[in-house]
Design an enzyme around this catalytic site. Sequence first.
Site, PDB file in Angstrom:
ATOM      1  N   LYS A   1       0.886  -1.172   0.000  1.00 32.80           N
ATOM      2  CA  LYS A   1       0.000   0.000   0.000  1.00 32.80           C
ATOM      3  C   LYS A   1       0.922   1.218   0.000  1.00 32.80           C
ATOM      4  O   LYS A   1       1.179   1.831   1.041  1.00 32.80           O
ATOM      5  CB  LYS A   1      -0.929  -0.032   1.220  1.00 32.80           C
ATOM      6  CG  LYS A   1      -2.063   0.975   1.141  1.00 32.80           C
ATOM      7  CD  LYS A   1      -3.118   0.704   2.184  1.00 32.80           C
ATOM      8  CE  LYS A   1      -4.118   1.837   2.313  1.00 32.80           C
ATOM      9  NZ  LYS A   1      -4.943   2.095   1.137  1.00 32.80           N
TER      10      LYS A   1
HETATM   11  N1  PMP Z   1      -7.538  -1.578  -3.085  1.00 40.64           N
HETATM   12  C1  PMP Z   1      -7.023  -0.347  -2.956  1.00 40.64           C
HETATM   13  C2  PMP Z   1      -6.257   0.242  -4.089  1.00 40.64           C
HETATM   14  C3  PMP Z   1      -7.217   0.373  -1.761  1.00 40.64           C
HETATM   15  O1  PMP Z   1      -6.717   1.602  -1.626  1.00 40.64           O
HETATM   16  C4  PMP Z   1      -7.958  -0.208  -0.706  1.00 40.64           C
HETATM   17  C5  PMP Z   1      -8.173   0.552   0.579  1.00 40.64           C
HETATM   18  N2  PMP Z   1      -7.142   0.344   1.483  1.00 40.64           N
HETATM   19  C6  PMP Z   1      -8.472  -1.504  -0.891  1.00 40.64           C
HETATM   20  C7  PMP Z   1      -8.237  -2.156  -2.091  1.00 40.64           C
HETATM   21  C8  PMP Z   1      -9.241  -2.194   0.200  1.00 40.64           C
HETATM   22  O2  PMP Z   1      -8.366  -2.584   1.221  1.00 40.64           O
HETATM   23  P1  PMP Z   1      -8.843  -2.693   2.736  1.00 40.64           P
HETATM   24  O3  PMP Z   1     -10.034  -3.562   2.732  1.00 40.64           O
HETATM   25  O4  PMP Z   1      -7.697  -3.281   3.448  1.00 40.64           O
HETATM   26  O5  PMP Z   1      -9.164  -1.306   3.179  1.00 40.64           O
END
Ligand code: PMP
Length: 307
Positions: A158
């Site tokens: 991320k």
């Molecule tokens: N994909 C992307 C590109 C994101 O930014 C997010 C948000 N964090 C997600 C998927 C979903 O991830 P999560 O469920 O861990 O928030």
Amino acid sequence: MPKMLETSYIWKNKEIIPWNEAKIHVMTHALHYGSAVFEGILCRMTNKGPAIFRLKDHVKRLFNSAKIYKMEIPYTEEEISQAIIELVKINKIPDVYIRPIVFRGYKELGVNPLNCPVEVVIGAIKYVEYLSGADEGIKVCISTWRRPPSTSFPSIAKDAGKYALGQLIKMEAIERGFVEAIALTVEGNISEGSGENIFVVSNQVLYTPPISDGILPGITRDSVIIIAKELGIEVKEMSIPRSFLETADEVFFTGTWAGITPIVAIENVKIGDGKIGPITKEIRAVYDEIRFARSKKHMEWLTFIQF
Ligand code: PMP
């Protein structure tokens, strides 16, 4: 999104400082090259007081993202978890979106980040809904931007850099009158939204793209897979061609901030009967039951905070 979501304090390199004093230098490496990794974590008021959802898993992903970019975080996972808890407590607001970020500060200006210091900041803003209309379902488009293959970009991190593409995907959607877009891989399979993973229901089976199709391994995605399996729903992680969406019975996005958001139309093609579908509804009900501590299921996912 409304303004004035500020909270009172920020955690910066082990110190709690007032929101207005949390500043960085303009020559910060991360500002120029996107050398930052971060998390988005939710604390919500539950039946048993404020609780952070899957804190340990978010902190783990933060450390994994940092490892990929060779950033050595000068704290342990436990110390960062405790710092997050401390910040929520001191801000005294039960419903907050928490944003820890690890970034390269200033030392030199070249691309090489290795000599720049690694800094850690944790901020929080008051919780507001991320995708408007999420309850009833949203209409999305297919982005003309493609998610790069994992040979070009580590989708499992991320990292801030990923969100340059995310911004292009989001702006295009908004300019075309949609709330969000679905991005495809270079091969044309479904990848994810600008900030959400995606699920497709077809013939009672729940499909979602694999990590190898340019997606972030979402923590909500993981929760949904676990919940679906516990409900006896068959889950298949596999590459999904775009055309599969149009004949799907149900489609939904998942994300910490987006929650479980039904998609009721894609490029003006109605999905199912154009309303939230029964499997989406069922999974969302259990997910809400868990995150708001309305049952005893998966209590290990909640970190309760006492103000
Ligand atoms: N994909 C992307 C590109 C994101 O930014 C997010 C948000 N964090 C997600 C998927 C979903 O991830 P999560 O469920 O861990 O928030």
